[in-house]
Write an enzyme that holds these catalytic residues in place. Structure first.
Site, PDB file in Angstrom:
ATOM      1  N   LYS A  22      47.685  33.090  40.838  1.00 44.26           N
ATOM      2  CA  LYS A  22      47.627  33.449  39.408  1.00 44.26           C
ATOM      3  C   LYS A  22      47.494  34.968  39.270  1.00 44.26           C
ATOM      4  CE  LYS A  22      43.554  33.128  37.175  1.00 44.26           C
ATOM      5  NZ  LYS A  22      43.042  34.321  36.494  1.00 44.26           N
ATOM      6  N   ASN A  23      46.600  35.563  40.040  1.00 42.92           N
ATOM      7  CA  ASN A  23      46.267  36.978  39.832  1.00 42.92           C
ATOM      8  C   ASN A  23      47.280  37.954  40.416  1.00 42.92           C
ATOM      9  OD1 ASN A  23      44.134  36.084  38.380  1.00 42.92           O
ATOM     10  ND2 ASN A  23      42.588  36.512  39.944  1.00 42.92           N
ATOM     11  N   ARG A  93      42.744  37.926  28.727  1.00 38.17           N
ATOM     12  CA  ARG A  93      42.516  39.361  28.797  1.00 38.17           C
ATOM     13  C   ARG A  93      43.522  40.057  29.696  1.00 38.17           C
ATOM     14  NH1 ARG A  93      38.250  41.172  28.748  1.00 38.17           N
ATOM     15  NH2 ARG A  93      38.649  42.777  30.284  1.00 38.17           N
ATOM     16  N   CYS A 117      34.267  38.400  27.607  1.00 37.16           N
ATOM     17  CA  CYS A 117      34.551  37.024  28.024  1.00 37.16           C
ATOM     18  C   CYS A 117      33.265  36.459  28.599  1.00 37.16           C
ATOM     19  CB  CYS A 117      35.715  36.992  29.006  1.00 37.16           C
ATOM     20  SG  CYS A 117      35.235  37.105  30.697  1.00 37.16           S
ATOM     21  N   ARG A 122      33.386  43.169  30.426  1.00 39.88           N
ATOM     22  CA  ARG A 122      34.744  43.458  30.940  1.00 39.88           C
ATOM     23  C   ARG A 122      35.450  44.523  30.097  1.00 39.88           C
ATOM     24  NH1 ARG A 122      37.493  38.099  32.969  1.00 39.88           N
ATOM     25  NH2 ARG A 122      38.613  39.574  34.290  1.00 39.88           N
ATOM     26  N   PRO A 123      34.875  45.708  30.046  1.00 41.44           N
ATOM     27  CA  PRO A 123      35.501  46.794  29.275  1.00 41.44           C
ATOM     28  C   PRO A 123      36.845  47.200  29.877  1.00 41.44           C
ATOM     29  CG  PRO A 123      33.685  47.630  30.597  1.00 41.44           C
ATOM     30  CD  PRO A 123      33.650  46.152  30.734  1.00 41.44           C
ATOM     31  N   ILE A 124      37.643  47.918  29.126  1.00 41.37           N
ATOM     32  CA  ILE A 124      38.939  48.403  29.641  1.00 41.37           C
ATOM     33  C   ILE A 124      39.009  49.924  29.554  1.00 41.37           C
ATOM     34  CG2 ILE A 124      40.342  46.328  29.355  1.00 41.37           C
ATOM     35  CD1 ILE A 124      40.145  48.869  26.615  1.00 41.37           C
ATOM     36  N   LEU A 126      38.463  52.169  31.730  1.00 39.35           N
ATOM     37  CA  LEU A 126      39.125  52.826  32.873  1.00 39.35           C
ATOM     38  C   LEU A 126      40.648  52.712  32.758  1.00 39.35           C
ATOM     39  CD1 LEU A 126      36.702  51.715  35.730  1.00 39.35           C
ATOM     40  CD2 LEU A 126      36.674  53.831  34.398  1.00 39.35           C
ATOM     41  N   ASP A 308      35.466  35.811  42.821  1.00 36.56           N
ATOM     42  CA  ASP A 308      36.117  34.583  42.337  1.00 36.56           C
ATOM     43  C   ASP A 308      35.831  33.370  43.213  1.00 36.56           C
ATOM     44  OD1 ASP A 308      39.141  36.223  41.101  1.00 36.56           O
ATOM     45  OD2 ASP A 308      37.088  36.130  40.360  1.00 36.56           O
ATOM     46  N   VAL A 330      29.896  42.240  40.996  1.00 34.90           N
ATOM     47  CA  VAL A 330      31.092  42.643  40.239  1.00 34.90           C
ATOM     48  C   VAL A 330      30.939  42.401  38.754  1.00 34.90           C
ATOM     49  CG1 VAL A 330      33.579  42.301  39.979  1.00 34.90           C
ATOM     50  CG2 VAL A 330      32.539  42.244  42.261  1.00 34.90           C
ATOM     51  N   ARG A 401      43.414  26.955  33.526  1.00 34.73           N
ATOM     52  CA  ARG A 401      43.879  28.337  33.408  1.00 34.73           C
ATOM     53  C   ARG A 401      44.290  28.875  34.771  1.00 34.73           C
ATOM     54  NH1 ARG A 401      40.494  32.447  29.942  1.00 34.73           N
ATOM     55  NH2 ARG A 401      42.258  33.597  30.752  1.00 34.73           N
TER      56      ARG A 401
HETATM   57  C1  EPZ Z   1      40.673  40.771  38.097  1.00 32.26           C
HETATM   58  O1  EPZ Z   1      40.055  40.966  36.841  1.00 32.26           O
HETATM   59  C2  EPZ Z   1      40.896  39.273  38.224  1.00 32.26           C
HETATM   60  N1  EPZ Z   1      41.781  38.815  37.148  1.00 32.26           N
HETATM   61  C3  EPZ Z   1      39.554  38.533  38.142  1.00 32.26           C
HETATM   62  O2  EPZ Z   1      39.812  37.149  38.355  1.00 32.26           O
HETATM   63  C4  EPZ Z   1      38.665  39.041  39.279  1.00 32.26           C
HETATM   64  O3  EPZ Z   1      37.408  38.422  39.190  1.00 32.26           O
HETATM   65  C5  EPZ Z   1      38.505  40.570  39.165  1.00 32.26           C
HETATM   66  O4  EPZ Z   1      39.808  41.198  39.172  1.00 32.26           O
HETATM   67  C6  EPZ Z   1      37.695  41.150  40.310  1.00 32.26           C
HETATM   68  O5  EPZ Z   1      38.311  40.862  41.522  1.00 32.26           O
HETATM   69  C7  EPZ Z   1      43.114  39.042  37.261  1.00 32.26           C
HETATM   70  O6  EPZ Z   1      43.590  39.630  38.216  1.00 32.26           O
HETATM   71  C8  EPZ Z   1      43.957  38.535  36.141  1.00 32.26           C
HETATM   72  P1  EPZ Z   1      38.206  44.433  37.445  1.00 32.26           P
HETATM   73  P2  EPZ Z   1      39.878  42.473  36.251  1.00 32.26           P
HETATM   74  O7  EPZ Z   1      38.841  45.386  36.508  1.00 32.26           O
HETATM   75  O8  EPZ Z   1      41.030  43.310  36.662  1.00 32.26           O
HETATM   76  C9  EPZ Z   1      34.582  46.773  35.492  1.00 32.26           C
HETATM   77  C10 EPZ Z   1      39.681  34.859  37.928  1.00 32.26           C
HETATM   78  O9  EPZ Z   1      38.734  34.068  37.986  1.00 32.26           O
HETATM   79  N2  EPZ Z   1      35.568  47.495  34.682  1.00 32.26           N
HETATM   80  O10 EPZ Z   1      38.483  44.589  38.917  1.00 32.26           O
HETATM   81  O11 EPZ Z   1      39.575  42.357  34.812  1.00 32.26           O
HETATM   82  C11 EPZ Z   1      34.490  45.315  35.099  1.00 32.26           C
HETATM   83  O12 EPZ Z   1      33.611  45.154  33.997  1.00 32.26           O
HETATM   84  C12 EPZ Z   1      39.491  36.215  37.297  1.00 32.26           C
HETATM   85  O13 EPZ Z   1      40.833  34.632  38.382  1.00 32.26           O
HETATM   86  C13 EPZ Z   1      35.136  48.513  33.855  1.00 32.26           C
HETATM   87  O14 EPZ Z   1      33.942  48.807  33.772  1.00 32.26           O
HETATM   88  O15 EPZ Z   1      38.571  42.948  37.028  1.00 32.26           O
HETATM   89  C14 EPZ Z   1      33.941  44.674  36.353  1.00 32.26           C
HETATM   90  O16 EPZ Z   1      32.533  44.832  36.372  1.00 32.26           O
HETATM   91  C15 EPZ Z   1      38.077  36.415  36.754  1.00 32.26           C
HETATM   92  N3  EPZ Z   1      36.042  49.189  33.107  1.00 32.26           N
HETATM   93  C16 EPZ Z   1      34.552  45.520  37.477  1.00 32.26           C
HETATM   94  O17 EPZ Z   1      35.013  46.718  36.851  1.00 32.26           O
HETATM   95  C17 EPZ Z   1      37.387  48.890  33.163  1.00 32.26           C
HETATM   96  O18 EPZ Z   1      38.187  49.558  32.473  1.00 32.26           O
HETATM   97  C18 EPZ Z   1      35.725  44.862  38.178  1.00 32.26           C
HETATM   98  O19 EPZ Z   1      36.629  44.419  37.179  1.00 32.26           O
HETATM   99  C19 EPZ Z   1      37.814  47.847  34.019  1.00 32.26           C
HETATM  100  C20 EPZ Z   1      36.887  47.173  34.771  1.00 32.26           C
END
Ligand code: EPZ
Length: 421
Positions: A22-23, A93, A117, A122-124, A126, A308, A330, A401
């Site tokens: 999926k990812n 998201r 969520c 899960r801010p964006i 970055l 995960d 995480v 999902r």
């Molecule tokens: C991806 O989410 C995966 N989803 C998640 O899988 C997975 O848990 C996660 O990576 C970590 O490996 C997909 O690939 C679709 P991150 P993502 O940005 O990209 C913080 C599942 O179950 N952060 O690596 O959203 C964030 O809050 C899902 O399949 C910021 O602070 O994760 C988190 O604490 C759940 N600011 C950390 O970074 C930002 O702009 C890692 O999040 C972005 C992230």
């Protein structure tokens, strides 16, 4: 169908092949926006998140057609609109991954902020900082991020203060069409980022260093559609391996290279499981164990223990001998499955990001439980395989999902599991 009914008592035996990841599929689907024309993708898992993504791409003017159960073509044209609407982004998201491609290809993107969520804020931020790093102007208005650049994005060096999979994927896609070189520092090393990079390269992108923390991209003027087979889902592979282990069965998981979930395999071996794997074939085998001991895990970015698989591993530790300390670094709220496991008789004490699990060797007892998020659903199904009696997991739509026909795969291994309305 909203519930899964899981009966205990069966050791799982046999072979099972994992579906596409999926990812990896989600960012690759969004990357098609970078290249007009017909893309051909194979080994695409049939999941609700994939359907949501195709719905969003369609709203942007793309056409898609399923060629067989897991292959599809996507034909991309200049979109009628450059807006990813709240109704679609709210559902998933990962839709935020259309930001980089739309901005890079058309100089503009209007993407709804995804909101929080179940597992965390899960801010964006970055993602947005990365786009600014490439020269984009970003404004936040009425719940939308509006990104704009006159002409092409400009390559630059960008350091992520936190390892972010989605953030890395967004800047990787955007940089592919930027002018000049982009150096992504503290890039995410997840295999799914590598799979995305491989498809971008197939479309003509010039990328090196993917899979390491420094990725270099030489921007090109245009990309062309290509074809790709999505990598195997390492999280599903780990979930199925744990299903074999927790039931004291013997299961061969096929399709996913052991190196993509080595951190889980090493922890299961430390816990006492005999596990064979091949260095040349994507085959991993777990052997029957009568008991196993509690081991500590700390989740972290790849190649360390994946967040995960934290919930699924907790189910395994809930029936281990001894204590396991599970630390989730995480996400800030990824223990919602704990209270549901406690309803099954597990002895777990969560404190902020640490959960102490005291293994119950006399096992768990079936009860009605409720899924709260995708991986929590899988954890409760796994616990149901060994909780004495019949466990009913409600809100199972969370499972759909991210797992393609999990109950069918478990049934082929002998599990007594079925859906109910
Ligand atoms: C991806 O989410 C995966 N989803 C998640 O899988 C997975 O848990 C996660 O990576 C970590 O490996 C997909 O690939 C679709 P991150 P993502 O940005 O990209 C913080 C599942 O179950 N952060 O690596 O959203 C964030 O809050 C899902 O399949 C910021 O602070 O994760 C988190 O604490 C759940 N600011 C950390 O970074 C930002 O702009 C890692 O999040 C972005 C992230």
């Amino acid at each position: 169908m909203d519930k899964m009914i899981v009966k205990s008592g069966k050791q799982l035996f046999g072979e099972v092949t994992v579906s596409g990841a999926k990812n990896a599929a989600l960012p690759i689907l969004f990357s098609t926006l970078l290249a007009d024309g017909k893309h051909f993708l194979k080994n695409v898992p049939r999941l609700k998140d994939i359907d949501s993504t195709l719905e969003l791409l369609k709203s942007l003017g793309c056409e898609y057609e399923w060629i067989d159960s897991n292959s599809l073509t996507i034909t991309v044209h200049k979109p009628k609109s450059l807006e990813a609407h709240y109704d679609l982004v709210r559902k998933m998201r990962a839709s935020f991954l259309c930001l980089g491609p739309l901005l890079a290809k058309y100089g503009e993107a209007v993407v709804s902020l995804p909101g929080g969520c179940a597992i965390g804020a899960r801010p964006i931020n970055l993602h947005l900082d990365a786009m600014k790093g490439l020269g984009a102007e970003i404004t936040l208005e009425e719940g939308y991020a509006k990104a704009k650049i006159n002409g092409r994005l400009k390559g630059s060096t960008f350091l992520f203060e936190t390892s972010t999979v989605g953030g890395t994927e967004n800047i990787l896609m955007a940089a592919s069409l930027a002018e000049g070189e982009t150096i992504i520092e503290n890039a995410a090393k997840e295999p799914e980022v590598v799979d995305l990079a491989n498809y971008l390269i197939a479309m003509g992108a010039k990328i090196t260093g993917h899979g390491t923390s420094i990725i270099k991209v030489q921007g090109v003027e245009y990309l062309k559609p290509s074809e790709h087979s999505i990598m195997a889902d390492r999280i599903e592979a780990g979930t199925l391996l744990i299903a074999g282990a927790i039931t004291g069965g013997e299961v061969i998981v096929k399709g996913c290279s052991y190196s993509n979930y080595e951190s889980l395999i090493l922890k299961m071996q430390e816990s006492g499981f005999k596990i064979d794997f091949s260095h040349s074939e994507p085959i991993v085998k777990v052997y029957p164990a009568k008991s196993w001991k509690g081991v500590d895990i700390t989740t972290a970015p790849h190649p360390l223990f994946p967040t995960d698989l934290q919930a699924q591993f907790m189910s395994l530790m809930a029936v281990a001998e001894g204590t396991s300390v599970i630390t989730e670094t995480v996400f800030e709220n990824r223990f919602m499955h704990v209270q549901e496991l406690v309803r099954l008789g597990a002895d777990i004490t969560p404190k902020s990001r640490v959960a102490v699990v005291r293994g119950k060797v006399n096992g768990l007892t079936a009860a009605p439980v409720m899924a709260t998020d995708l991986r929590a659903s899988a954890c409760l199904v796994l616990a149901g395989l060994v909780a004495e009696g019949e466990t009913v997991v409600s809100r199972i739509y969370h499972l759909d999902r991210g797992y393609e026909n999990l109950e069918g795969k478990l049934q082929t291994l002998g599990a007594q599991i079925k859906r109910a309305p």
